[in-house]
Every structure is written in C-alpha cells, then in structure tokens.
Design a protein around this motif. Structure first.
Motif, PDB file in Angstrom:
ATOM      1  N   THR A  33      18.427  -7.684   8.632  1.00 48.31           N
ATOM      2  CA  THR A  33      18.800  -7.863   7.225  1.00 48.31           C
ATOM      3  C   THR A  33      17.608  -8.403   6.453  1.00 48.31           C
ATOM      4  O   THR A  33      17.072  -9.465   6.778  1.00 48.31           O
ATOM      5  CB  THR A  33      19.971  -8.849   7.089  1.00 48.31           C
ATOM      6  OG1 THR A  33      21.094  -8.347   7.809  1.00 48.31           O
ATOM      7  CG2 THR A  33      20.345  -9.043   5.628  1.00 48.31           C
ATOM      8  N   ILE A  34      17.172  -7.674   5.454  1.00 49.84           N
ATOM      9  CA  ILE A  34      16.060  -8.108   4.612  1.00 49.84           C
ATOM     10  C   ILE A  34      16.610  -8.939   3.465  1.00 49.84           C
ATOM     11  O   ILE A  34      17.485  -8.486   2.713  1.00 49.84           O
ATOM     12  CB  ILE A  34      15.272  -6.916   4.049  1.00 49.84           C
ATOM     13  CG1 ILE A  34      14.654  -6.086   5.185  1.00 49.84           C
ATOM     14  CG2 ILE A  34      14.189  -7.398   3.091  1.00 49.84           C
ATOM     15  CD1 ILE A  34      13.506  -6.750   5.906  1.00 49.84           C
ATOM     16  N   LEU A  48      11.832  -1.472   4.636  1.00 49.80           N
ATOM     17  CA  LEU A  48      13.294  -1.354   4.667  1.00 49.80           C
ATOM     18  C   LEU A  48      13.754  -0.310   5.671  1.00 49.80           C
ATOM     19  O   LEU A  48      14.791  -0.471   6.320  1.00 49.80           O
ATOM     20  CB  LEU A  48      13.810  -1.032   3.270  1.00 49.80           C
ATOM     21  CG  LEU A  48      13.660  -2.163   2.242  1.00 49.80           C
ATOM     22  CD1 LEU A  48      14.025  -1.668   0.850  1.00 49.80           C
ATOM     23  CD2 LEU A  48      14.512  -3.359   2.618  1.00 49.80           C
ATOM     24  N   ARG A  50       7.440  -1.270   0.506  1.00 48.50           N
ATOM     25  CA  ARG A  50       8.857  -1.624   0.390  1.00 48.50           C
ATOM     26  C   ARG A  50       9.723  -0.601   1.140  1.00 48.50           C
ATOM     27  O   ARG A  50      10.613  -0.973   1.914  1.00 48.50           O
ATOM     28  CB  ARG A  50       9.274  -1.681  -1.079  1.00 48.50           C
ATOM     29  CG  ARG A  50       8.625  -2.820  -1.864  1.00 48.50           C
ATOM     30  CD  ARG A  50       8.947  -2.738  -3.348  1.00 48.50           C
ATOM     31  NE  ARG A  50       8.129  -3.674  -4.104  1.00 48.50           N
ATOM     32  CZ  ARG A  50       8.603  -4.609  -4.922  1.00 48.50           C
ATOM     33  NH1 ARG A  50       9.900  -4.733  -5.119  1.00 48.50           N
ATOM     34  NH2 ARG A  50       7.785  -5.414  -5.568  1.00 48.50           N
ATOM     35  N   GLU A  51       9.465   0.668   0.909  1.00 45.71           N
ATOM     36  CA  GLU A  51      10.255   1.711   1.565  1.00 45.71           C
ATOM     37  C   GLU A  51      10.047   1.674   3.071  1.00 45.71           C
ATOM     38  O   GLU A  51      11.009   1.791   3.851  1.00 45.71           O
ATOM     39  CB  GLU A  51       9.858   3.076   1.007  1.00 45.71           C
ATOM     40  CG  GLU A  51      10.269   3.281  -0.453  1.00 45.71           C
ATOM     41  CD  GLU A  51       9.785   4.608  -1.008  1.00 45.71           C
ATOM     42  OE1 GLU A  51       8.996   5.292  -0.297  1.00 45.71           O
ATOM     43  OE2 GLU A  51      10.184   4.961  -2.134  1.00 45.71           O
ATOM     44  N   ALA A  78      16.131  -1.244   8.879  1.00 49.91           N
ATOM     45  CA  ALA A  78      17.409  -0.578   9.133  1.00 49.91           C
ATOM     46  C   ALA A  78      17.490  -0.100  10.579  1.00 49.91           C
ATOM     47  O   ALA A  78      18.536  -0.210  11.230  1.00 49.91           O
ATOM     48  CB  ALA A  78      17.587   0.596   8.173  1.00 49.91           C
ATOM     49  N   ALA A 104      19.101  -4.134   1.218  1.00 47.27           N
ATOM     50  CA  ALA A 104      18.497  -5.463   1.151  1.00 47.27           C
ATOM     51  C   ALA A 104      19.440  -6.401   0.413  1.00 47.27           C
ATOM     52  O   ALA A 104      20.229  -5.970  -0.441  1.00 47.27           O
ATOM     53  CB  ALA A 104      17.138  -5.428   0.447  1.00 47.27           C
ATOM     54  N   LEU A 146      14.095  -4.975  -4.904  1.00 45.63           N
ATOM     55  CA  LEU A 146      13.811  -4.403  -3.590  1.00 45.63           C
ATOM     56  C   LEU A 146      14.957  -3.522  -3.109  1.00 45.63           C
ATOM     57  O   LEU A 146      14.738  -2.493  -2.458  1.00 45.63           O
ATOM     58  CB  LEU A 146      13.551  -5.521  -2.582  1.00 45.63           C
ATOM     59  CG  LEU A 146      13.130  -5.072  -1.186  1.00 45.63           C
ATOM     60  CD1 LEU A 146      11.778  -4.380  -1.221  1.00 45.63           C
ATOM     61  CD2 LEU A 146      13.093  -6.246  -0.219  1.00 45.63           C
ATOM     62  N   ALA A 147      16.199  -3.897  -3.405  1.00 44.30           N
ATOM     63  CA  ALA A 147      17.350  -3.124  -2.943  1.00 44.30           C
ATOM     64  C   ALA A 147      17.406  -1.732  -3.561  1.00 44.30           C
ATOM     65  O   ALA A 147      18.216  -0.901  -3.124  1.00 44.30           O
ATOM     66  CB  ALA A 147      18.648  -3.878  -3.231  1.00 44.30           C
ATOM     67  N   TYR A 177      15.095   0.307  -3.115  1.00 45.31           N
ATOM     68  CA  TYR A 177      14.360   1.124  -2.147  1.00 45.31           C
ATOM     69  C   TYR A 177      15.100   1.268  -0.821  1.00 45.31           C
ATOM     70  O   TYR A 177      14.657   2.011   0.051  1.00 45.31           O
ATOM     71  CB  TYR A 177      12.988   0.511  -1.898  1.00 45.31           C
ATOM     72  CG  TYR A 177      12.131   0.439  -3.132  1.00 45.31           C
ATOM     73  CD1 TYR A 177      11.230   1.458  -3.434  1.00 45.31           C
ATOM     74  CD2 TYR A 177      12.219  -0.640  -4.008  1.00 45.31           C
ATOM     75  CE1 TYR A 177      10.444   1.400  -4.580  1.00 45.31           C
ATOM     76  CE2 TYR A 177      11.438  -0.713  -5.149  1.00 45.31           C
ATOM     77  CZ  TYR A 177      10.549   0.314  -5.438  1.00 45.31           C
ATOM     78  OH  TYR A 177       9.779   0.249  -6.571  1.00 45.31           O
ATOM     79  N   GLY A 178      16.187   0.547  -0.632  1.00 40.56           N
ATOM     80  CA  GLY A 178      16.924   0.596   0.615  1.00 40.56           C
ATOM     81  C   GLY A 178      17.792  -0.638   0.760  1.00 40.56           C
ATOM     82  O   GLY A 178      17.806  -1.513  -0.109  1.00 40.56           O
TER      83      GLY A 178
END
Length: 470
Positions: free
Chosen positions: A269-270, A260, A256-257, A264, A296, A290-291, A293-294
């Motif tokens: 855009t995820i 993302l 995930r990290e 970026a 999203a 998920l957001a 981790y970054g």
C-alpha cells in the motif's frame, strides 16, 4: 519506561568525536540527540560500563559525560532505573520576545493565513446548528468530506465523499494508517531523508524501515526504490512525491507510474503524504495527486497551507479502508473537533485565494533566504526548489550536529541533518525553511554565520561520514 542499549546509542552517536575532550564531545552529542528527539525523553540510557565498552573509551569518560548532562538538566538519576533522559525544566522564552528568547527554525511552517480569522468567525456563527449532537465525530462532517472530495476532483482525481476521512492533522493520519496497515515486524519502505515524525509513527506500529535515498540534485534513487519493493515486499510505503520534505524534489510522472505498478504486484500500500502538494511557487499548476497514476492512499492537511493551529487533515482511500480506519480510530481518539471542521469548510471555499497568498509569501521568502545565505555563507550549497517550505543545504563538511549545538548558543534552534535520516546519516546537510519573515531570516542567518565561524576556528577531523553518500 523505554531503554536504549549501548549498541543502539552507538549507532545514534555516529562519529561523535571532535577536537573537544572526549567526555565533552560525548555529552554534546547525547544532548543533541535528546533535543532532536532521537533519544526520547524518559528513556533509560545504557549503563556507564556497557557504553564505555561499546565506544572503546574509559568508564571515567562516560561517567564524566553523564555527570555533565545531569548538571545541566539533560539526565536524571533514579535509584534502580539508571540514567534517564530529560529536558531542562525551564520553559522556553516566547518567540515574540526575540531579544531574550530563541528563534525556532526547526519547524517548516507559516504563520496563519490572513483569511483564517474571518473564517473562524463565520464557523463560530454556524456552530449552534451542531450543538444538539454529541460532538464526537470519528469520520468527519459530510460537508467537509465533500469539500475535500471536490478539491481532489478539481486537481484531476475524481473522488466521492465516502472515500474521505477527516483526521486531526496529517500526523494523526500517518499514525492511524500505520496502526491499521502494519503488523509488528512488517517492512515499511520510506524515503531517506524524510519527515522524522513519520519514521516515529511507523516504528511505533512495529515496522522495520527500508530506506530509499532522495537527494536534492538527483531526486529518488530509482534502482533502490525498485529493489526495496521487489526484495522486501513492504506492507506499506510512505512517500512524499510533491515538494519532498526536506529536499523539495518532485517525483516524475514516469516514476510515479512505475512505483505504483511495482507496489501493486508486491501487495504494497502506497501512502502519499501530499501536505505540500499545492505549495508550488513557480508554477501554480502542480502535478495531479499520486492516486491519479494508480492505487494509492492520500494524506492531506491544512497545517502547512493555512496554519499549524488548525488541526485538520484527511485521508483519501477506498471506502473499505476508510471503514477500517473509522473502527480502529477509537483506540487513539474519539473524533475531530466540530468547530475546526467548520473553519476548514470555510477555508476550502476560498482555498485558491489562500494558496495564492502563500505562493507569494514563499516566493519572497525563498529569494530572501537564498540571497542571505549566499552572502553570509558562500561555501554552502543552497538548492533552488520550485515549491514547498524548505531547502536541503549542503554544508560541505560533516558538521550538522555540531553546528546545531553551536547555533543554540547563538539563540537559534535547528533540526540537524541526521534528524531526517535513519541511524545518524546526513551530517553534511541542514534543512532550512524559507517560510519566515525577512527579519527572522536575517537573525537566523547571522546566528548561523557566527556558529559556523566558531566551528571553523576548531575544525573537525576528516572522517568518512555516512551522510557523505545520499
């Protein structure tokens, strides 16, 4: 009226030949493509001569196939328009008449939560307070937006109501985001297999799909994911990191990290479809959104957890994007129904109770399906998943489309493996939901066993199917 070229239909047919006569095998595969929605109803099929040349068969073969499809109602002839895909006109028999009708296992869904009826009564009692307004609500009632924000916060992602937009289910959210974030010709990274209606929404917005493999045993193809982001710089990526549909996999925190971070850098855009995220069976404490981790965008809904008949979903994003979505929404609809929003408010107030009941239903359903398929069809591989609604069964040979057709003759409606892929992949696989009752599961497995037995008496030739590689 849309048209399907001979080249595109050839790709969709994907190794259509079998031991049956060529015209029969071709007609059967076209019929399945219509039933699966890969050939849209109302689309014009290629001319007989063009298709015959593309497939390397005689025009007589194609003509006989088209004639057979017209006879059973899957094609119609319109002067000047050629052969048009359609569905037979008879209405389906209701599922509550199992002795006479079809059992629909093409949907991964649960019956309504026992808490829904009481929530609807309380919502109806609260409705008069809203009747003086117009009822057109393009962003969502403040109370519901706050309730959704509070749910994200409880899961470890601080959220303000200004970051939430209420939609008419998750599919509406996907289509709206695609329309706002994509320009025609943009690339969109997608998982393969994945939710087929997401493919439809992204293609409808003009996207070129960039697939990344996901398998039941290995999860995400991390190298392909990285290359897809770096080399194509997609405008958006649509992913389902929690109890992925159809494989049931959960994306690791490390991936995930990494994903993302790469997104970026590429300006991608995820979009995280988290409609399954809180349907963990074995461990109630699931991964954070998920957001967490970054950057999203998150999509959620009550369709999988409460009932498909409650058309309430939401988008969590930065306020600037939420405002863009609100401005663009009127081209497709004018707002989310107020009464259903009030029902959602009531249900989110007891959401932990809703999920606890669903967790027990799914635990029992999963064990029952695994046992039933293991006894009736031991040659199949049924992955054990930790949550969600489905398992991605490996049939051991590329027969998913033929099995789906044979199962219809046994009263069972399925979505074949290729429905979840791009251009005909996944013939070795079949998505089976474990969200049905034991009686329905028994009936479905018995139908599958009979259909599989019929195929086994007429074995398919060995071929190198794309679905052999996941």
């Amino acid at each position: 009226m849309s048209s399907i070229s001979a080249r595109i239909l050839d790709l969709l047919l994907q190794d259509w030949r079998s031991s049956a006569p060529a015209y029969t095998a071709l007609a059967d595969r076209i019929r399945l493509l219509v039933l699966d929605g890969r050939i849209p109803v109302g689309a014009r099929l290629p001319a007989e001569r063009d298709l015959a040349q593309r497939l390397g068969v005689s025009r007589t073969t194609v003509s006989a196939s088209y004639a057979g499809l017209r006879e059973v109602g899957y094609l119609s002839s319109v002067r000047g328009s050629g052969s048009i895909a359609r569905l037979p006109g008879r209405a389906p028999v209701p599922l509550h008449e199992p002795s006479a009708g079809f059992l629909d296992f093409s949907k991964a869904a649960l019956p309504a939560s026992p808490l829904l009826a009481d929530a609807a009564v309380r919502a109806a009692q609260a409705l008069p307070a809203y009747l003086a307004d117009t009822g057109f609500d393009p962003i969502g009632l403040p109370r519901l937006r706050q309730a959704v924000a509070d749910r994200y916060a409880a899961r470890g992602l601080p959220t303000d109501a200004e970051q939430v937009m209420i939609t008419i289910g998750a599919q509406h959210a996907i289509a709206l985001l695609a329309r706002v974030l994509l320009d025609r010709g943009d690339s969109a990274l997608v998982e393969s297999p994945s939710y087929p209606h997401a493919y439809d929404a992204l293609r409808g917005a003009g996207a070129r799909l960039v697939p990344v493999g996901v398998s039941s045993d290995g999860g995400w193809d991390e190298d392909a994911l990285e290359q897809g982001l770096r080399r194509t710089s997609p405008a958006l990526a649509y992913v389902m990191p929690d109890f992925h549909n159809p494989t049931g996999r959960v994306m690791s925190a490390e991936l995930r990290e990494r994903m993302l971070g790469l997104a970026a850098l590429q300006g991608t855009t995820i979009i995280a479809d988290e409609t399954m995220a809180e349907l963990g069976i074995d461990e109630p404490e699931t991964m954070p959104p998920l957001a967490s981790y970054g950057p999203a965008v998150s999509i959620g809904s009550l369709g999988k957890t409460v009932w498909g008949g409650v058309r309430i979903g939401w988008i969590r994003a930065e306020p600037q994007l939420i405002q863009k979505l609100v401005r663009a929404r009127s081209a497709g609809d004018l707002g989310t129904p107020i009464l259903e929003q009030l029902i959602a408010i009531e249900l989110l107030g007891r959401y932990d109770d809703v999920l606890a009941g669903r967790r027990e239903q799914l635990r029992l359903g999963r064990a029952y399906l695994e046992r039933a398929v293991g006894e009736a069809l031991p040659q199949w591989t049924v992955p054990h998943v930790n949550g969600g609604l489905t398992t991605w069964v490996n049939l051991g040979r590329p027969a998913s489309s033929q099995l789906t057709l044979a199962a219809r003759n046994e009263g069972l409606v399925l979505a074949s493996g290729p429905r979840f892929g791009i251009d005909g992949a996944f013939e070795r696989f079949l998505r089976l939901p474990f969200s049905y009752t034991p009686d329905e599961t028994d009936r479905a497995v018995a139908s599958l066993a009979r259909a599989w037995g019929a195929l086994s008496r007429h074995p398919l030739p060995e071929q190198n199917y794309l679905a052999a590689v996941v």
